[in-house]
Design an enzyme around this catalytic site. Structure first.
Site, PDB file in Angstrom:
ATOM      1  CE  LYS A 184      -4.838  -2.044  -0.975  1.00 15.14           C
ATOM      2  NZ  LYS A 184      -5.348  -1.019  -0.631  1.00 15.14           N
TER       3      LYS A 184
ATOM      4  CG  ASP B  18      -2.450  -0.259   1.025  1.00 13.74           C
ATOM      5  OD1 ASP B  18      -2.606  -0.346  -0.122  1.00 13.74           O
ATOM      6  OD2 ASP B  18      -3.149  -0.747   2.181  1.00 13.74           O
TER       7      ASP B  18
ATOM      8  CD  GLU C  94     -11.910  -1.288   2.748  1.00 14.58           C
ATOM      9  OE1 GLU C  94     -10.985  -1.147   2.218  1.00 14.58           O
ATOM     10  OE2 GLU C  94     -12.065  -1.246   3.958  1.00 14.58           O
TER      11      GLU C  94
END
Ligand code: KIV
Length: 271
Positions: free
Chosen positions: A120, A90, A189
């Protein structure tokens, strides 16, 4: 195939082939060497060094405080453990939102110093220029749409996103934009299952869901959550595969009892 071992490593190409073959992709987070070694040995396809480390490792309320150097520390520990899985790191809050030049230098720092295989980033069309620049440097990018925890202060709550038409439409446009710029996969998400399934059908790149139902190409969970280490986090989307909070508590209490009673160590446990 790596020159250092005969383990067949998972690559972004593997994930694309899995989607084409209708094989579901498994992804879990890990933040340290010991956990990553078990997760990798278990056969997970993708390990995410998530900025959720800010919550589960450091105890912060949000993912915002974790720094680039802290993410690199976690990611390099994970990379040292992994033989097969694809390691995605991330990009933390503040390391890519400023401009595309800053985003590229943050991504390069992650790749150089951690040895991770991809990054990400949270966001859609508003970060397309940065994603494009990172991709130009040969760094694979995974997108992240829906509930994007780095924007929690904009959202105000962690409730399900894109329930209304306008936000759902924007999410669809964002997913198409991420595919068009060259992202190799997208995390969705906490959005309605129907919308997630629609997006997975619409784009050719793998869609990995968390709280996004079963109509997507793979699933991701935070490893501490699925192991039941935190007994206070029980969202609807979470399946707990263990109750480590209870098991660890019992082990620690048994140890305390044994130390206090003088039972530990016994003769066979000493030199
Ligand atoms: O940081 C993280 O763990 C994540 C997953 C929840 C997808 O982004």
């Amino acid at each position: 195939m790596s020159v250092h071992s005969n383990v067949k490593k998972v690559t972004t190409h593997t994930l694309h082939e899995m989607k084409l073959a209708g094989q579901k992709i498994s992804m879990l987070t890990a933040y340290d060497f010991s956990m990553a070694r078990i997760v990798d040995e278990a056969g997970i396809d993708v390990i995410l060094v998530g900025d959720s480390a800010s919550n589960v490792m450091a105890g912060h309320e949000t993912t915002l405080p974790i720094t680039l150097d802290q993410m690199i520390y976690h990611a390099s520990s994970v990379v040292r453990a992994v033989k097969r899985s694809l390691v995605v790191v991330d990009m933390p809050f503040g390391s890519y939102q400023g401009n595309s030049k800053e985003a590229l230098s943050s991504a390069i720092k992650i790749m150089k110093e951690s040895g991770g295989h991809a990054v990400k980033m949270e966001g859609g069309q508003e970060i397309i220029e940065s994603i494009g620049r990172i991709l130009t440097a040969g760094i694979p990018v995974m997108g992240h749409l829906g509930l994007t925890p780095q924007s929690i202060y904009k959202f105000g709550t962690y409730v399900v996103r894109a329930k209304e038409d306008e936000e759902a439409q924007r999410l669809i446009e964002d997913a198409k934009a991420l595919e068009a710029v060259g992202c190799f996969a997208i995390v969705l998400e906490k959005i309605p299952a129907q919308l997630a399934a629609q997006v997975a059908k619409m784009v050719s790149i793998p869609i990995i869901g968390i709280g996004a139902g079963n109509g997507v190409d793979g699933q991701v969970l935070v490893v501490h959550d699925m192991l039941g280490i935190n007994n206070e986090f029980n969202p609807r989307f979470l399946r707990k595969y263990n109750n480590l909070h209870e098991q660890m508590m019992q082990s620690f209490q048994a140890y305390i009892t044994d130390v206090r009673s003088g039972d530990f160590p016994n003769e066979s446990e000493q030199y």
